[in-house]
Design an enzyme around this catalytic site. Structure first.
Site, PDB file in Angstrom:
ATOM      1  N   GLY A  56      -4.213   3.435  -1.191  1.00 40.28           N
ATOM      2  CA  GLY A  56      -3.284   3.820  -2.244  1.00 40.28           C
ATOM      3  C   GLY A  56      -1.960   3.116  -2.081  1.00 40.28           C
ATOM      4  O   GLY A  56      -1.602   2.687  -0.981  1.00 40.28           O
TER       5      GLY A  56
ATOM      6  N   HIS B 249       0.062  12.137  -0.672  1.00 41.60           N
ATOM      7  CA  HIS B 249       0.770  11.091   0.084  1.00 41.60           C
ATOM      8  C   HIS B 249       1.483  10.128  -0.881  1.00 41.60           C
ATOM      9  O   HIS B 249       2.666   9.822  -0.708  1.00 41.60           O
ATOM     10  CB  HIS B 249      -0.242  10.342   0.967  1.00 41.60           C
ATOM     11  CG  HIS B 249       0.327   9.193   1.738  1.00 41.60           C
ATOM     12  ND1 HIS B 249       0.340   9.161   3.121  1.00 41.60           N
ATOM     13  CD2 HIS B 249       0.881   8.013   1.336  1.00 41.60           C
ATOM     14  CE1 HIS B 249       0.905   8.016   3.512  1.00 41.60           C
ATOM     15  NE2 HIS B 249       1.224   7.305   2.456  1.00 41.60           N
ATOM     16  N   GLU B 250       0.763   9.674  -1.908  1.00 42.37           N
ATOM     17  CA  GLU B 250       1.343   8.698  -2.844  1.00 42.37           C
ATOM     18  C   GLU B 250       2.432   9.327  -3.700  1.00 42.37           C
ATOM     19  O   GLU B 250       3.458   8.698  -3.974  1.00 42.37           O
ATOM     20  CB  GLU B 250       0.256   8.071  -3.722  1.00 42.37           C
ATOM     21  CG  GLU B 250      -0.837   7.312  -2.985  1.00 42.37           C
ATOM     22  CD  GLU B 250      -0.336   6.292  -1.971  1.00 42.37           C
ATOM     23  OE1 GLU B 250       0.772   5.758  -2.148  1.00 42.37           O
ATOM     24  OE2 GLU B 250      -1.037   6.061  -0.975  1.00 42.37           O
TER      25      GLU B 250
ATOM     26  N   CYS C 240       0.043   4.584   6.653  1.00 40.63           N
ATOM     27  CA  CYS C 240       0.741   4.148   5.444  1.00 40.63           C
ATOM     28  C   CYS C 240       1.060   2.669   5.579  1.00 40.63           C
ATOM     29  O   CYS C 240       1.469   2.219   6.653  1.00 40.63           O
ATOM     30  CB  CYS C 240       2.029   4.957   5.296  1.00 40.63           C
ATOM     31  SG  CYS C 240       3.021   4.477   3.874  1.00 40.63           S
ATOM     32  N   LEU C 241       0.880   1.911   4.504  1.00 39.76           N
ATOM     33  CA  LEU C 241       1.170   0.482   4.539  1.00 39.76           C
ATOM     34  C   LEU C 241       2.654   0.219   4.813  1.00 39.76           C
ATOM     35  O   LEU C 241       3.010  -0.847   5.306  1.00 39.76           O
ATOM     36  CB  LEU C 241       0.740  -0.174   3.216  1.00 39.76           C
ATOM     37  CG  LEU C 241      -0.777  -0.149   2.925  1.00 39.76           C
ATOM     38  CD1 LEU C 241      -1.053  -0.614   1.501  1.00 39.76           C
ATOM     39  CD2 LEU C 241      -1.551  -0.986   3.925  1.00 39.76           C
TER      40      LEU C 241
ATOM     41  N   GLN D   7       6.912   1.196  -2.922  1.00 40.87           N
ATOM     42  CA  GLN D   7       6.504   0.396  -1.760  1.00 40.87           C
ATOM     43  C   GLN D   7       6.607  -1.106  -2.013  1.00 40.87           C
ATOM     44  O   GLN D   7       6.620  -1.894  -1.078  1.00 40.87           O
ATOM     45  CB  GLN D   7       5.071   0.747  -1.337  1.00 40.87           C
ATOM     46  CG  GLN D   7       4.955   2.159  -0.736  1.00 40.87           C
ATOM     47  CD  GLN D   7       3.533   2.438  -0.303  1.00 40.87           C
ATOM     48  OE1 GLN D   7       2.707   2.850  -1.105  1.00 40.87           O
ATOM     49  NE2 GLN D   7       3.255   2.193   0.958  1.00 40.87           N
TER      50      GLN D   7
ATOM     51  N   HIS E 154       5.701   9.415  -2.016  1.00 44.25           N
ATOM     52  CA  HIS E 154       6.437   8.150  -2.080  1.00 44.25           C
ATOM     53  C   HIS E 154       7.373   8.135  -3.294  1.00 44.25           C
ATOM     54  O   HIS E 154       8.455   7.561  -3.247  1.00 44.25           O
ATOM     55  CB  HIS E 154       5.476   6.957  -2.203  1.00 44.25           C
ATOM     56  CG  HIS E 154       4.928   6.466  -0.893  1.00 44.25           C
ATOM     57  ND1 HIS E 154       5.725   5.970   0.101  1.00 44.25           N
ATOM     58  CD2 HIS E 154       3.652   6.371  -0.426  1.00 44.25           C
ATOM     59  CE1 HIS E 154       4.973   5.593   1.136  1.00 44.25           C
ATOM     60  NE2 HIS E 154       3.703   5.829   0.836  1.00 44.25           N
TER      61      HIS E 154
END
Ligand code: NI
Length: 158
Positions: free
Chosen positions: A47, A133-134, A91-92, A52, A137
């Site tokens: 995701g 999670h997304e 997480c990226l 991000q 963000h």
């Protein structure tokens, strides 16, 4: 191909509350394309949220690698939630760490598709966790802000 650079923790954009998408125009569709290319350009991503890649707008792409394929969410909102579950998240934007986070076990999420259609998904398991999670963000929250334990990611043995 328009893979974007992924911002990492410490970048102020990741701490901002993103603004809602007012109109699904060419610009937004281009951002979605770039987000998708960026997500698929990472071997371990499921995701990605627009902040991000430095865009503070309420856009999320998710692909768990299952039969659901790519899910594009514009202005997503969690309208109901239940239970609790703990999972180890990564997480990226936090490339070197992972950690246990407690989340709601099931969520009902409402969003707009790129075609402008209102959609509702009833999610559980990994999808429910990924959505939370997304969406975090979009509110300037990273999993490390919620984690009950954080550990360095195991290095891959060559
Ligand atoms: Ni993340």
């Amino acid at each position: 191909m328009s893979k974007m650079e992924i911002l990492v923790a410490g970048n102020p954009v990741l701490k901002k509350v993103a603004k809602p998408v007012a109109k699904i125009d060419k610009r937004i569709k281009n951002i979605i394309k770039n987000m998708t290319d960026t997500l698929y350009g990472e071997s371990n991503g499921i995701g990605l949220a627009a902040p991000q890649i430095g865009i503070s707008e309420r856009l999320v792409v998710i692909d768990l690698g299952d039969e659901d394929g790519l899910r594009i969410m514009i202005n997503p909102v969690i309208v109901s939630k239940e239970g609790s579950v703990q999972m180890c998240e990564g997480c990226l934007s936090v490339p070197d760490f992972e950690g246990d986070v407690e989340r709601f076990a099931t969520v009902e999420c409402q969003y707009i598709t790129p075609e402008g259609k209102k959609e509702i998904v009833n999610a559980e398991g990994l999808l429910a966790v990924c959505i939370q999670h997304e969406l975090d963000h979009l509110d300037g929250i990273l999993f490390i802000d919620r984690a009950t334990s954080i550990m360095p990611k195991a290095k891959e043995v060559e």
